[in-house]
Scaffold this motif. Structure first.
Motif, PDB file in Angstrom:
ATOM      1  N   ARG D  29       0.834  -1.206   0.000  1.00  0.00           N
ATOM      2  CA  ARG D  29       0.000   0.000   0.000  1.00  0.00           C
ATOM      3  C   ARG D  29       0.871   1.259   0.000  1.00  0.00           C
ATOM      4  O   ARG D  29       0.608   2.218  -0.724  1.00  0.00           O
ATOM      5  CB  ARG D  29      -0.901   0.034   1.250  1.00  0.00           C
ATOM      6  CG  ARG D  29      -1.952  -1.040   1.279  1.00  0.00           C
ATOM      7  CD  ARG D  29      -2.999  -0.783   2.356  1.00  0.00           C
ATOM      8  NE  ARG D  29      -2.556  -0.904   3.734  1.00  0.00           N
ATOM      9  CZ  ARG D  29      -2.443  -2.033   4.416  1.00  0.00           C
ATOM     10  NH1 ARG D  29      -2.699  -3.185   3.841  1.00  0.00           N
ATOM     11  NH2 ARG D  29      -2.080  -2.036   5.687  1.00  0.00           N
ATOM     12  N   VAL D  30       1.912   1.229   0.831  1.00  0.00           N
ATOM     13  CA  VAL D  30       2.803   2.382   0.940  1.00  0.00           C
ATOM     14  C   VAL D  30       3.492   2.654  -0.404  1.00  0.00           C
ATOM     15  O   VAL D  30       3.578   3.798  -0.851  1.00  0.00           O
ATOM     16  CB  VAL D  30       3.856   2.138   2.056  1.00  0.00           C
ATOM     17  CG1 VAL D  30       4.920   3.234   2.056  1.00  0.00           C
ATOM     18  CG2 VAL D  30       3.165   2.042   3.414  1.00  0.00           C
ATOM     19  N   ARG D  34       3.342   5.792  -3.047  1.00  0.00           N
ATOM     20  CA  ARG D  34       4.573   6.487  -3.417  1.00  0.00           C
ATOM     21  C   ARG D  34       4.718   6.579  -4.944  1.00  0.00           C
ATOM     22  O   ARG D  34       5.067   7.628  -5.470  1.00  0.00           O
ATOM     23  CB  ARG D  34       5.784   5.767  -2.829  1.00  0.00           C
ATOM     24  CG  ARG D  34       7.072   6.593  -2.936  1.00  0.00           C
ATOM     25  CD  ARG D  34       8.355   5.773  -2.740  1.00  0.00           C
ATOM     26  NE  ARG D  34       8.293   4.841  -1.645  1.00  0.00           N
ATOM     27  CZ  ARG D  34       8.391   5.175  -0.365  1.00  0.00           C
ATOM     28  NH1 ARG D  34       8.567   6.424  -0.031  1.00  0.00           N
ATOM     29  NH2 ARG D  34       8.328   4.263   0.575  1.00  0.00           N
ATOM     30  N   SER D  39       2.446  10.236  -0.267  1.00  0.00           N
ATOM     31  CA  SER D  39       3.287   9.690   0.786  1.00  0.00           C
ATOM     32  C   SER D  39       2.415   9.299   1.979  1.00  0.00           C
ATOM     33  O   SER D  39       1.749  10.143   2.576  1.00  0.00           O
ATOM     34  CB  SER D  39       4.314  10.740   1.218  1.00  0.00           C
ATOM     35  OG  SER D  39       4.778  10.464   2.521  1.00  0.00           O
ATOM     36  N   TYR D  40       2.430   8.003   2.326  1.00  0.00           N
ATOM     37  CA  TYR D  40       1.643   7.586   3.480  1.00  0.00           C
ATOM     38  C   TYR D  40       2.222   8.200   4.759  1.00  0.00           C
ATOM     39  O   TYR D  40       1.508   8.467   5.709  1.00  0.00           O
ATOM     40  CB  TYR D  40       1.573   6.061   3.593  1.00  0.00           C
ATOM     41  CG  TYR D  40       0.594   5.633   4.662  1.00  0.00           C
ATOM     42  CD1 TYR D  40      -0.763   5.916   4.540  1.00  0.00           C
ATOM     43  CD2 TYR D  40       1.016   4.991   5.822  1.00  0.00           C
ATOM     44  CE1 TYR D  40      -1.671   5.572   5.521  1.00  0.00           C
ATOM     45  CE2 TYR D  40       0.115   4.644   6.817  1.00  0.00           C
ATOM     46  CZ  TYR D  40      -1.222   4.929   6.659  1.00  0.00           C
ATOM     47  OH  TYR D  40      -2.117   4.606   7.647  1.00  0.00           O
ATOM     48  N   ARG D  41       3.536   8.447   4.743  1.00  0.00           N
ATOM     49  CA  ARG D  41       4.157   9.112   5.894  1.00  0.00           C
ATOM     50  C   ARG D  41       3.590  10.521   6.073  1.00  0.00           C
ATOM     51  O   ARG D  41       3.288  10.940   7.188  1.00  0.00           O
ATOM     52  CB  ARG D  41       5.665   9.166   5.707  1.00  0.00           C
ATOM     53  CG  ARG D  41       6.363   9.941   6.792  1.00  0.00           C
ATOM     54  CD  ARG D  41       7.809   9.579   6.842  1.00  0.00           C
ATOM     55  NE  ARG D  41       8.602  10.590   7.515  1.00  0.00           N
ATOM     56  CZ  ARG D  41       9.898  10.455   7.790  1.00  0.00           C
ATOM     57  NH1 ARG D  41      10.530   9.366   7.412  1.00  0.00           N
ATOM     58  NH2 ARG D  41      10.551  11.389   8.413  1.00  0.00           N
ATOM     59  N   GLU D  44       0.167  10.253   7.571  1.00  0.00           N
ATOM     60  CA  GLU D  44       0.271  10.035   9.022  1.00  0.00           C
ATOM     61  C   GLU D  44       0.722  11.318   9.737  1.00  0.00           C
ATOM     62  O   GLU D  44       0.260  11.619  10.833  1.00  0.00           O
ATOM     63  CB  GLU D  44       1.253   8.892   9.319  1.00  0.00           C
ATOM     64  CG  GLU D  44       0.723   7.505   9.005  1.00  0.00           C
ATOM     65  CD  GLU D  44       0.141   6.799  10.239  1.00  0.00           C
ATOM     66  OE1 GLU D  44       0.581   7.096  11.360  1.00  0.00           O
ATOM     67  OE2 GLU D  44      -0.765   5.961  10.077  1.00  0.00           O
ATOM     68  N   ASP D  45       1.639  12.056   9.096  1.00  0.00           N
ATOM     69  CA  ASP D  45       2.118  13.305   9.705  1.00  0.00           C
ATOM     70  C   ASP D  45       0.979  14.314   9.833  1.00  0.00           C
ATOM     71  O   ASP D  45       1.018  15.201  10.694  1.00  0.00           O
ATOM     72  CB  ASP D  45       3.265  13.900   8.884  1.00  0.00           C
ATOM     73  CG  ASP D  45       4.575  13.122   9.084  1.00  0.00           C
ATOM     74  OD1 ASP D  45       4.636  12.303  10.024  1.00  0.00           O
ATOM     75  OD2 ASP D  45       5.519  13.326   8.311  1.00  0.00           O
ATOM     76  N   SER D  49      -4.819   8.206   9.627  1.00  0.00           N
ATOM     77  CA  SER D  49      -4.400   6.829   9.383  1.00  0.00           C
ATOM     78  C   SER D  49      -5.451   6.135   8.539  1.00  0.00           C
ATOM     79  O   SER D  49      -6.611   6.551   8.522  1.00  0.00           O
ATOM     80  CB  SER D  49      -4.247   6.067  10.713  1.00  0.00           C
ATOM     81  OG  SER D  49      -3.156   6.558  11.444  1.00  0.00           O
TER      82      SER D  49
END
Lengths: 138, 138, 138, 138
Positions: D29-30, D34, D39-41, D44-45, D49
């Motif tokens: 998924r990530v 990408r 960006s999954y990050r 989350e940032d 979620s």
């Protein structure tokens, strides 16, 4: 079976990672067998495995580090070459539902080939199947 | 070897769990061998393992989900029955030091008994030992 | 603390993977605190963590799926900004030594910065430090 | 996404543990995000979620340590408060089918409450939904 969420099982969302449940359900199967006088380790020592062929999980409520959980495991199907288990996971204190799931299994030998569950394991499991399992359904 | 921190490797502190580094260092050994034409899978297929007898890790800086890391692995000692690897983990982008570590290994057979590293593996590893390893030190 | 080796913790060598010990030692710290009336979860809820800065493990004997293990955890050092724990892991039945290890910890806040262990945690841990820990050594 | 089975992901049956697939699907998924510039990050940032609400896996063929696998990930449904992904895992060399699966996700905020996917994420995902996803089905 009751156990606590380990710190290593949490992720950065601050809850138990969804992959941890797969490991808990597996431990539930092992304890289900042990409580009925069967040893999955002895099963493996005989060169057999109950390989997972399908897995379904439904997550109802996140759980946190150190939460105490209760896992109810049931044999729900038994056939000559496999079986199925079902799981209900709850918070020990409140009884709140955390997750449910099912796993289907195929008996395999050391080379990974599907085999009939040999004796005495087949008879032993069959004797337990009345304990909620539906023979032949799996 | 470069790789990214997986989400499942984070914990509720929001950083990679310290246990993940052990798995990364192991992957580093496998890639170190592969880059030199050796296959740890073939080693295992020959009934051999390099069991870890000691492990030391120093964590210098936490890393987060999706950080790209670079792992430098080195064979630092080789003897008839074992070897040792050392590791330096850095952030790929900045080169900042993340962690260092060492692992000591004992060659074992399928029953888990310590054995001499057999040929042709002993010679192949010895040929690589000039590549930074100190023969006999491990 | 006693527990059994989970199936998921084994690897293809047929024994518990060396990375599993890191998770067990962490669980040992949590139980050590709980047995003394302290909750690591409450510590984390206060925005604090005991980040691992160094880890050393010595593997003496492989263990197998379903082996029951006993983990003895001890606080061996305490200072204003951190502490250290030591571990002895044995087979419950025979008492055979499985592994030993030590971990060094730095207290950190939510942003990951090293901090002094705040009250009331500092006093509570100090009260336990007589319980085998060498204050100031860590 | 291609990757190799890590040694730590094997179990005593000599194949990758069925729990490892859950971690691989998550990494899929990530990478899917990408490759499409998301960006999954960063997601989350932003305090969001994509919590897993349901997971289904079908295991077709066991894989071994060091096997190279190819994971095909697809967004198969998108709605205001969640989405669904589907996965096909094959052996890179032979193209043999290893496993398939689906995961359902609920968007949550930092407190774990289900929320509408906020902008600009909702629009960005919607733009990708033509890429195989069935809007509204999830």
């Amino acid at each position: 079976m009751t156990f606590r969420v380990r710190f290593a099982e949490t992720d950065q969302m601050g809850v138990a990672h969804h992959g941890a449940y797969v490991v808990w359900f597996e431990a539930g199967r092992v304890e289900w067998l042990r409580e009925r006088g069967l040893s999955y380790r002895a099963f493996e020592d005989d060169g057999l495995s109950l390989a997972v062929s399908e897995l379904r999980l439904r997550y109802r409520r996140a759980v946190r580090f150190d939460d105490e959980l209760t896992l109810d495991t049931r044999l729900v199907a038994l056939r000559s070459r496999g079986c199925a288990f079902a799981y209900t996971l709850t918070l020990s204190e409140s009884g709140e539902l955390v997750a449910t799931g099912e796993s289907d299994h195929v008996a395999t030998d050391r080379s990974g080939r599907a085999v009939r569950i040999p004796e005495p394991w087949a008879s032993r499991l069959a004797a337990l199947a009345g304990d909620g399992a539906a023979p032949g359904r799996c």
